[in-house]
Enzyme design. Structure first.
Site, PDB file in Angstrom:
ATOM      1  CG  ASP A 111     -26.666 -25.682  -2.356  1.00 34.96           C
ATOM      2  OD1 ASP A 111     -27.563 -25.746  -1.733  1.00 34.96           O
ATOM      3  OD2 ASP A 111     -26.383 -24.699  -3.216  1.00 34.96           O
ATOM      4  CG  ASP A 161     -24.654 -30.776  -5.140  1.00 37.43           C
ATOM      5  OD1 ASP A 161     -25.340 -31.211  -5.750  1.00 37.43           O
ATOM      6  OD2 ASP A 161     -24.068 -29.822  -5.582  1.00 37.43           O
ATOM      7  CB  SER A 163     -55.618 -16.292 -24.866  1.00 37.26           C
ATOM      8  OG  SER A 163     -56.878 -15.891 -25.939  1.00 37.26           O
ATOM      9  CG  LEU A 164     -56.960 -14.857 -19.572  1.00 37.39           C
ATOM     10  CD1 LEU A 164     -56.055 -13.832 -18.927  1.00 37.39           C
ATOM     11  CD2 LEU A 164     -57.922 -15.229 -19.319  1.00 37.39           C
ATOM     12  CD  GLU A 184     -54.657 -16.682 -10.525  1.00 35.86           C
ATOM     13  OE1 GLU A 184     -53.937 -16.863 -11.722  1.00 35.86           O
ATOM     14  OE2 GLU A 184     -55.548 -17.411  -9.785  1.00 35.86           O
ATOM     15  CE  LYS A 230     -52.449 -11.530 -19.353  1.00 45.64           C
ATOM     16  NZ  LYS A 230     -50.607 -11.998 -20.293  1.00 45.64           N
ATOM     17  CG  ASP A 287     -43.680 -11.038 -20.718  1.00 38.46           C
ATOM     18  OD1 ASP A 287     -45.264 -11.899 -21.055  1.00 38.46           O
ATOM     19  OD2 ASP A 287     -43.215 -10.453 -20.653  1.00 38.46           O
ATOM     20  CD  GLU A 291     -47.579 -18.028 -18.271  1.00 42.27           C
ATOM     21  OE1 GLU A 291     -48.555 -18.407 -19.053  1.00 42.27           O
ATOM     22  OE2 GLU A 291     -47.293 -17.013 -19.636  1.00 42.27           O
ATOM     23  CE1 TYR A 328     -44.433 -18.531  -8.463  1.00 45.09           C
ATOM     24  CE2 TYR A 328     -43.959 -16.645  -9.783  1.00 45.09           C
ATOM     25  CZ  TYR A 328     -43.261 -17.461  -8.666  1.00 45.09           C
ATOM     26  OH  TYR A 328     -42.727 -17.077  -8.212  1.00 45.09           O
ATOM     27  CE  LYS A 377     -56.949 -16.878 -13.326  1.00 47.53           C
ATOM     28  NZ  LYS A 377     -56.005 -18.021 -13.147  1.00 47.53           N
ATOM     29  CE  LYS A 407     -51.553  -7.958 -22.215  1.00 42.64           C
ATOM     30  NZ  LYS A 407     -50.548  -8.386 -22.429  1.00 42.64           N
ATOM     31  CB  CYS A 445      -9.451  -3.756 -30.342  1.00 42.95           C
ATOM     32  SG  CYS A 445      -9.735  -3.834 -28.300  1.00 42.95           S
ATOM     33  CB  CYS A 486      -5.121  -4.033 -27.458  1.00 41.04           C
ATOM     34  SG  CYS A 486      -6.001  -5.604 -28.639  1.00 41.04           S
ATOM     35  CB  CYS A 495     -10.720  -7.129 -30.152  1.00 45.61           C
ATOM     36  SG  CYS A 495      -8.479  -7.392 -30.101  1.00 45.61           S
ATOM     37  CB  CYS A 531      -7.228  -7.288 -26.149  1.00 39.60           C
ATOM     38  SG  CYS A 531      -8.195  -6.433 -25.669  1.00 39.60           S
TER      39      CYS A 531
END
Ligand code: IVH
Length: 668
Positions: free
Chosen positions: A34, A38, A83-84, A114, A116, A118, A173, A223, A289, A313, A407, A410, A425, A430
């Site tokens: 990394d 960078d 849509s499906l 595939e 689906k 969300d 998606e 994806y 599909k 689904k 609280c 405390c 609080c 605290c």
């Protein structure tokens, strides 16, 4: 370096960065660390800053998020985004298969299955292989132009890995992992902000930000699952289209499979129905599909959805259980969160025994009582939540829950700020808030105390060596050296770093106190406007909101913070320890005419405000103190001076009236 050389290096860097981006984000197989990555990025940014004319829209530097946008423009999709149709069980899926096979008159059909995911459907257009624009689905015909936001997603190539002439529209998606979703909601809960119901909402909320910088922090991924439009020849099956997209540099889901019968496809769907909770992202079903693009064309589409694909689904996972108790957790920002303790129940792959109730409004709205039978689900498959109570199952012994006024940790009276659902609080000392406060105080953007990280803070807390941030300044080298894994030498170093932080500029202290809504930028503004912590502590809401950058939310939070006795006590102890509460004059101040001169202002000046007087003194290198001592060089007395004038006379400090003060300034 001349512009030619700069251009050459910039091109090299861009290619390198995109290559390593691809290895890291798409292949999950980085070749460099990394830090090395960078360094490449920093070099590129530095060169582009020096040669702004060489910045191009497809530069990897443009992913970090450019300027906030006014609003969203719209984009008409080249081909409508449909849509499906949904099926909910094996029988309905078989029905789909029969329709397909009938329409294709019994010819062989292969299917691609595939996940689906969300998330949120987007379309991305490339012109001659370069990212041109991207949009949400919108109403299917017209979507919102979210190009700058999409560019922050690192798995979306800004330039394709192979040349593709003309226009290519890719669809996919955008989603957020379960972990990022959970963390985002956790942060929102602590900040008293409304929660996202599921990863799809979180992804949508993040993509539809006017400020792409916000999007950039939200850890979105994509994806891709198809091509909406393209010019020139393309593969003849969907499976090959996906392989081609992967070669172009897109993220294509690894669990995509091709089957030569619908039964095998169904078995694969059922397999994932079981296994789905193991995935790091939420899926709400599978998509089946027809593989051949020629067959797809033959099957066509209705107005709403294609006839060659269907969504299988999964049922939403829910369970019924009992609320055994409601307890209060105090979070690291002081927010009191009610949590329901549940009779353990198995749900979406784990046993659930707790559910956050978020805040008192939700408990009231959903009428959740201690002893109630309730329906639970998992938002985004991760966060257990009570969907509703079942009042019809009550026996009469259920208890209506009341949020505490103090609280539970405390004992300080809790506050509920205007427009917030959360009670919090307000005590910065605290114990529930202390760890986070300490870490914030010592952090790099705060008091920047080198060597003071979580390991040190945790030990100090465990041994009760600190009870608030001011205690840090009381620690001796011996105290520090007595900690585990701490040699004499590092103890000395940390001690020095703590002592050194006393000289920090004021904004660091203001930021480090951890006042809600006061980030680094607000802290700097406040420091330069008020010049001392003492002045800031006395500022009214009106004075604060008169500053263009300070809104009512910050103003209310600042005044609320300083009105607290506990907070004032901590600040008094910081001052006692010698922590600087003044805005430091710039470094060159030493050579300015009033450097090393300390002023105290008293009474009202007629020709300038107190603020202006302070700014003038500071601009000439002087300091403004709030009380008169032997170290004071001048007391400036306006009309109706207070006891400070008296004190000055007693101590023999030079007193200037307004005219003399103006004279002094004019001389310099
Ligand atoms: S294909 C014309 N494939 O599900 C068909 N959709 O209503 C276009 N989705 O809007 C969709 N994963 O947001 C397709 N592998 C996948 C998908 C997928 C998720 C979403 C997409 C679409 C909705 C279907």
């Amino acid at each position: 370096m001349d512009v030619e050389q700069a251009k050459k290096r910039i091109d090299e860097l861009r290619e390198l960065i995109e290559y390593h981006n691809y290895r890291y984000y798409v292949l999950d197989d980085p070749e460099i660390t990394d830090a090395e990555f960078d360094a490449l990025m920093r070099e590129l940014m530095a060169l582009e800053e020096q040669w702004p004319e060489l910045v191009t829209p497809d530069s990897p530097s443009q992913r970090v998020g450019g300027k906030p946008r006014e609003g969203f423009a719209t984009i008409r999709h080249v081909v409508p985004m449909l849509s499906l149709a949904n099926v909910f069980d094996a029988g309905e899926l078989a029905e789909f298969g029969r329709r397909v096979e009938a329409a294709l008159q019994g010819r062989e059909v292969a299917y691609v299955v595939e996940l689906k995911v969300d998330g949120l459907a987007v379309s991305i257009q490339y012109e001659d292989g370069v990212f041109a624009r991207g949009a949400t689905r919108g109403d299917g015909e017209i979507g919102e132009d979210i190009s700058p936001n999409l560019k922050t997603i690192r798995t979306i190539p800004l330039r394709l890995r192979h040349p593709v002439p003309g226009l290519l529209e890719v669809r996919g998606e955008v989603f957020m992992s379960k972990e990022s979703f959970a963390r985002l909601n956790e942060r929102r809960e602590e900040a008293g902000q409304p929660l996202f119901a599921n990863p799809r909402n979180a992804a949508a909320g993040s993509l539809r930000q006017l400020d792409p910088k916000v999007t950039a922090h939200r850890q979105l991924d994509i994806y891709v699952y198809g091509v909406g439009y393209h010019e020139g020849t393309a593969p003849e099956t969907h499976a090959k289209v996906l392989a081609w997209l992967a070669e172009l540099g897109f993220h294509v889901n690894e669990h995509i499979r091709r089957f030569t019968s619908l039964n095998e496809a169904l078995a694969y769907c059922e397999e994932w129905e079981e296994k789905r909770f193991e995935l790091p992202y939420a899926i709400d079903g599978m998509v089946i599909k027809v593989d051949s693009l020629a067959q797809q064309e033959q099957l066509g589409a209705t107005l709403k959805s294609p006839r060659w694909a269907v969504a299988y689904k999964f049922p939403a996972e829910q369970a019924e259980t009992t609320v055994e108790d409601i307890i209060i957790r105090v979070g690291r920002t002081g927010v009191l969160t009610p949590t329901a303790l549940l009779t353990p129940v198995s749900l979406a792959g784990t046993t659930v025994s707790k559910a956050s109730l978020h805040n008192e409004d939700i408990i009231r709205e959903r009428d959740i009582r201690i002893g109630d039978r309730v329906i639970v689900h998992k938002a985004g498959e991760v966060i257990p939540e009570i969907v509703r109570s079942l009042p019809e199952k009550r026996s009469g012994g259920e208890i209506v829950f009341r949020m505490p006024d103090i609280c539970p940790v405390c004992g300080t009276g809790v506050v509920r700020l205007e427009g917030e659902a959360a009670r919090r609080c307000p005590n910065i000392a605290c114990p529930a808030r202390l760890r986070e406060n300490l870490l914030h105080f010592v952090s790099r953007n705060g008091m920047d105390i080198m060597g003071a990280g979580p390991a040190l803070i945790d030990q100090l807390l465990e041994r009760e060596m600190v009870r608030d941030v001011a205690d840090l300044y009381r620690l001796t080298v011996e105290d520090l050296a007595s900690l585990e894994r701490m040699g004499e030498k590092s103890a000395r170093k940390i001690h020095e770093a703590i002592a050194g932080s006393k000289e920090n500029d004021l904004w660091r202290l203001i930021f480090g106190l951890g006042i809600r809504h006061v980030g680094e930028k607000a802290a700097k503004t406040l420091a330069s406007r008020f010049l001392s912590l003492e002045r800031l502590m006395e500022a009214s809401i009106e004075e604060l909101t008169a500053i263009p950058e300070i809104g009512p939310k910050i103003a209310e939070s600042v005044t609320e913070f300083f009105s607290r006795v506990q907070n004032r006590r901590v600040i008094a102890r910081l001052i006692e320890a010698g922590v600087n509460t003044r805005r430091q004059a710039p470094a060159e101040a030493r050579d300015l005419p009033l450097s090393d001169k300390t002023f105290v202002l008293t009474g009202t000046l007629t020709e300038m405000t107190r603020q202006e007087a302070m700014e003038v003194i500071e601009s000439l290198g002087g300091k403004v103190a709030s009380s008169v001592s032997k170290k004071t060089d001048f007391v400036v007395a306006g009309e109706n001076p207070g006891s400070k004038l008296q004190k000055a006379r007693e101590l023999g400090v030079k007193v200037l009236d307004e005219n003399e003060f103006k004279q002094l300034i004019a001389n310099h």
